[in-house]
Design an enzyme around this catalytic site. Structure first.
Site, PDB file in Angstrom:
ATOM      1  N   SER A 136      26.810  55.792  -1.054  1.00 23.35           N
ATOM      2  CA  SER A 136      27.633  55.515  -2.227  1.00 23.35           C
ATOM      3  C   SER A 136      26.786  55.100  -3.415  1.00 23.35           C
ATOM      4  O   SER A 136      27.260  55.118  -4.552  1.00 23.35           O
ATOM      5  CB  SER A 136      28.576  54.350  -1.935  1.00 23.35           C
ATOM      6  OG  SER A 136      29.384  54.638  -0.842  1.00 23.35           O
ATOM      7  N   GLU A 171      29.672  64.798  -5.327  1.00 24.61           N
ATOM      8  CA  GLU A 171      28.482  64.682  -6.176  1.00 24.61           C
ATOM      9  C   GLU A 171      27.299  65.228  -5.372  1.00 24.61           C
ATOM     10  O   GLU A 171      27.090  64.813  -4.226  1.00 24.61           O
ATOM     11  CB  GLU A 171      28.232  63.221  -6.561  1.00 24.61           C
ATOM     12  CG  GLU A 171      29.271  62.679  -7.537  1.00 24.61           C
ATOM     13  CD  GLU A 171      29.079  61.203  -7.874  1.00 24.61           C
ATOM     14  OE1 GLU A 171      29.281  60.836  -9.037  1.00 24.61           O
ATOM     15  OE2 GLU A 171      28.737  60.413  -6.963  1.00 24.61           O
ATOM     16  N   ASN A 211      30.487  55.984  -8.984  1.00 20.32           N
ATOM     17  CA  ASN A 211      30.432  54.560  -8.632  1.00 20.32           C
ATOM     18  C   ASN A 211      29.790  53.709  -9.717  1.00 20.32           C
ATOM     19  O   ASN A 211      30.086  52.519  -9.841  1.00 20.32           O
ATOM     20  CB  ASN A 211      29.724  54.363  -7.292  1.00 20.32           C
ATOM     21  CG  ASN A 211      30.660  54.666  -6.144  1.00 20.32           C
ATOM     22  OD1 ASN A 211      31.882  54.645  -6.311  1.00 20.32           O
ATOM     23  ND2 ASN A 211      30.109  54.966  -4.983  1.00 20.32           N
ATOM     24  N   HIS A 214      27.772  63.355  -1.899  1.00 19.06           N
ATOM     25  CA  HIS A 214      28.613  62.151  -1.959  1.00 19.06           C
ATOM     26  C   HIS A 214      30.087  62.525  -2.074  1.00 19.06           C
ATOM     27  O   HIS A 214      30.522  63.051  -3.095  1.00 19.06           O
ATOM     28  CB  HIS A 214      28.177  61.277  -3.146  1.00 19.06           C
ATOM     29  CG  HIS A 214      28.915  59.988  -3.222  1.00 19.06           C
ATOM     30  ND1 HIS A 214      29.192  59.355  -4.407  1.00 19.06           N
ATOM     31  CD2 HIS A 214      29.451  59.192  -2.243  1.00 19.06           C
ATOM     32  CE1 HIS A 214      29.866  58.244  -4.154  1.00 19.06           C
ATOM     33  NE2 HIS A 214      30.030  58.126  -2.864  1.00 19.06           N
TER      34      HIS A 214
HETATM   35  N1  3HC Z   1      43.374  60.867   4.730  1.00 15.23           N
HETATM   36  C1  3HC Z   1      43.742  62.149   4.600  1.00 15.23           C
HETATM   37  N2  3HC Z   1      44.740  62.572   3.793  1.00 15.23           N
HETATM   38  C2  3HC Z   1      45.398  61.621   3.114  1.00 15.23           C
HETATM   39  C3  3HC Z   1      45.081  60.265   3.212  1.00 15.23           C
HETATM   40  C4  3HC Z   1      44.012  59.895   4.070  1.00 15.23           C
HETATM   41  N3  3HC Z   1      43.609  58.637   4.202  1.00 15.23           N
HETATM   42  N4  3HC Z   1      45.912  59.560   2.415  1.00 15.23           N
HETATM   43  C5  3HC Z   1      46.713  60.453   1.839  1.00 15.23           C
HETATM   44  N5  3HC Z   1      46.423  61.699   2.243  1.00 15.23           N
HETATM   45  C6  3HC Z   1      47.054  62.942   1.832  1.00 15.23           C
HETATM   46  C7  3HC Z   1      48.483  62.972   2.282  1.00 15.23           C
HETATM   47  O1  3HC Z   1      48.593  63.539   3.578  1.00 15.23           O
HETATM   48  C8  3HC Z   1      49.118  63.852   1.226  1.00 15.23           C
HETATM   49  O2  3HC Z   1      48.849  65.210   1.538  1.00 15.23           O
HETATM   50  P1  3HC Z   1      49.863  66.379   1.104  1.00 15.23           P
HETATM   51  O3  3HC Z   1      49.897  66.381  -0.401  1.00 15.23           O
HETATM   52  O4  3HC Z   1      49.230  67.594   1.679  1.00 15.23           O
HETATM   53  O5  3HC Z   1      51.177  66.033   1.687  1.00 15.23           O
HETATM   54  C9  3HC Z   1      48.328  63.529  -0.049  1.00 15.23           C
HETATM   55  O6  3HC Z   1      47.100  62.948   0.390  1.00 15.23           O
HETATM   56  C10 3HC Z   1      49.046  62.550  -0.933  1.00 15.23           C
HETATM   57  O7  3HC Z   1      49.326  61.396  -0.151  1.00 15.23           O
HETATM   58  P2  3HC Z   1      50.612  60.481  -0.297  1.00 15.23           P
HETATM   59  O8  3HC Z   1      51.734  61.280  -0.875  1.00 15.23           O
HETATM   60  O9  3HC Z   1      50.847  59.779   0.991  1.00 15.23           O
HETATM   61  O10 3HC Z   1      50.166  59.325  -1.265  1.00 15.23           O
HETATM   62  P3  3HC Z   1      49.658  59.375  -2.758  1.00 15.23           P
HETATM   63  O11 3HC Z   1      50.284  60.468  -3.547  1.00 15.23           O
HETATM   64  O12 3HC Z   1      49.778  57.982  -3.190  1.00 15.23           O
HETATM   65  O13 3HC Z   1      48.114  59.736  -2.643  1.00 15.23           O
HETATM   66  C11 3HC Z   1      45.854  59.075  -2.519  1.00 15.23           C
HETATM   67  C12 3HC Z   1      47.239  59.004  -1.857  1.00 15.23           C
HETATM   68  C13 3HC Z   1      45.387  60.518  -2.568  1.00 15.23           C
HETATM   69  C14 3HC Z   1      44.912  58.261  -1.649  1.00 15.23           C
HETATM   70  C15 3HC Z   1      45.989  58.491  -3.977  1.00 15.23           C
HETATM   71  O14 3HC Z   1      46.569  57.217  -3.924  1.00 15.23           O
HETATM   72  C16 3HC Z   1      44.672  58.416  -4.698  1.00 15.23           C
HETATM   73  O15 3HC Z   1      44.179  59.397  -5.233  1.00 15.23           O
HETATM   74  N6  3HC Z   1      44.069  57.197  -4.762  1.00 15.23           N
HETATM   75  C17 3HC Z   1      42.801  56.982  -5.403  1.00 15.23           C
HETATM   76  C18 3HC Z   1      41.697  57.319  -4.433  1.00 15.23           C
HETATM   77  C19 3HC Z   1      40.341  57.160  -5.042  1.00 15.23           C
HETATM   78  O16 3HC Z   1      40.145  56.784  -6.177  1.00 15.23           O
HETATM   79  N7  3HC Z   1      39.316  57.449  -4.219  1.00 15.23           N
HETATM   80  C20 3HC Z   1      37.946  57.296  -4.599  1.00 15.23           C
HETATM   81  C21 3HC Z   1      37.447  55.976  -4.141  1.00 15.23           C
HETATM   82  S1  3HC Z   1      35.756  55.731  -4.549  1.00 15.23           S
HETATM   83  C22 3HC Z   1      34.893  56.447  -3.316  1.00 15.23           C
HETATM   84  O17 3HC Z   1      35.433  56.954  -2.353  1.00 15.23           O
HETATM   85  C23 3HC Z   1      33.421  56.441  -3.434  1.00 15.23           C
HETATM   86  C24 3HC Z   1      32.765  55.700  -2.328  1.00 15.23           C
HETATM   87  O18 3HC Z   1      31.366  55.882  -2.438  1.00 15.23           O
HETATM   88  C25 3HC Z   1      33.062  54.218  -2.370  1.00 15.23           C
END
Ligand code: 3HC
Length: 294
Positions: A120, A153, A191, A141
């Site tokens: 990360s 990335e 990040n 990434h």
């Molecule tokens: N694993 C797999 N699929 C998932 C999931 C998970 N943990 N959570 C949700 N999904 C899928 C669902 O199955 C659904 O799929 P579909 O459209 O095919 O039915 C889709 O994602 C949308 O899910 P939901 O309708 O249940 O819920 P949301 O619309 O609220 O979406 C989310 C969930 C996609 C997680 C959304 O809240 C989001 O985009 N959140 C922000 C996530 C983010 O910013 N991530 C980056 C973090 S930083 C990082 O990772 C970097 C690292 O280095 C720290």
């Protein structure tokens, strides 16, 4: 260019299981390595659940889901990675742990294979230079959840060859991801911007600007974010956040990357967010409620 067919994924946690799933979905044979059978079962359970949900929703057929699962083999033995064309590590965000792991893997995996880190924040060169193949080492990434988030990335260390970098871009694109090249600077693009934002949300909470859910709701309703910053911090994992902060602070020596006291105390308490059931929210009930302990 060397063709990638068989992909090793080391670590089946929050990121590793997703990387394994998207790789198998894109048609690669995947060898997933975890420490023991318990960890393997947990990881495969998550993948099976995701695939079953996709079938239920009509987004995939049972036949496709079965084929994806059949392409993933699991092991606790690094030896099984020997003939992989690409090995991606997704273990914990600790440079000593990653170096120890690469030392073992580098001695086993065929010399022409590419190595990639899903770090990360750590500079890629710090891992690449400790292997026998710094020119075949790059960063890939992914973002959580890897099955959903579009971006990968692709990070080029000073030693990464054109061939390895192109292979990384091509690999991410073959998974239908948006591959964005970034320089090998701690935190890369996302990040570097996202972590100080989440840390500022913690500081805003400490200063009493708003409560945990007010801060989250404000950013969702006011800035159109899918999750508020404190929910997102719990989602990423506060332990991972803490490690990223430490790397960025060491690298840049800027206050904006320092762990706020609230985060430090939560880490001491073992509150790592969703994965441990407690973070800024308590996840033990039907739906999350702000953690009264912070
Ligand atoms: N694993 C797999 N699929 C998932 C999931 C998970 N943990 N959570 C949700 N999904 C899928 C669902 O199955 C659904 O799929 P579909 O459209 O095919 O039915 C889709 O994602 C949308 O899910 P939901 O309708 O249940 O819920 P949301 O619309 O609220 O979406 C989310 C969930 C996609 C997680 C959304 O809240 C989001 O985009 N959140 C922000 C996530 C983010 O910013 N991530 C980056 C973090 S930083 C990082 O990772 C970097 C690292 O280095 C720290």
């Amino acid at each position: 260019m060397a063709e990638i067919k068989r992909v090793g994924v080391i670590g089946g946690g929050l990121m590793g299981h997703g990387i394994a799933q998207v790789s198998a979905t894109a048609g690669y044979d995947v060898v997933l390595r975890e420490v023991d059978q318990g960890a393997i079962d947990k990881c495969m359970g998550k993948i099976q659940k995701q695939l079953a949900r996709a079938v239920e929703k009509g987004k995939s057929t049972q036949e496709d889901a079965d084929a994806i699962l059949a392409r993933i083999t699991t092991t606790s033995d690094y030896g099984e990675l020997a003939d992989c064309d690409l090995v991606i590590e997704a273990i914990s965000e600790s440079l000593p742990a990653k170096l120890e792991m690469w030392k073992e893997v580098d001695a086993i995996v065929k010399p022409e294979a590419f190595f990639a880190s899903n770090t990360s924040s750590l500079a890629i060169i710090d891992q690449a230079a400790q292997t026998s193949r710094p020119e075949r080492f790059l960063g890939l990434h992914y973002f959580n959840p890897a099955q959903v988030m579009k971006l990968v990335e692709v990070i080029r260390a000073v030693t990464t060859s054109d061939e390895a970098f192109e292979a990384g871009l091509e690999f991410a694109r073959s998974q239908k991801k948006l591959a964005i090249p970034t320089k090998d600077k701690a935190g890369f693009i996302v990040n570097r911007l996202l972590v100080p934002y989440m840390l500022d949300a913690i500081r805003a909470y400490e200063e009493g600007v708003g409560s945990v859910d007010e801060i989250d709701d404000a950013m969702k309703a006011g800035a159109g974010h899918p999750m508020g910053p404190l929910t997102l911090a719990d989602f990423v994992g506060l332990d991972t956040m803490g490690s990223i902060c430490d790397v960025l602070f060491d690298e840049f020596r800027e206050r904006r990357f320092a762990q706020p006291p609230t985060l430090r105390k939560m880490l001491s308490a073992g509150w790592y967010g969703r994965k441990t059931g407690k973070g800024f929210y308590d996840y033990s009930g039907e739906s999350p409620v702000p953690n009264p302990g912070i």
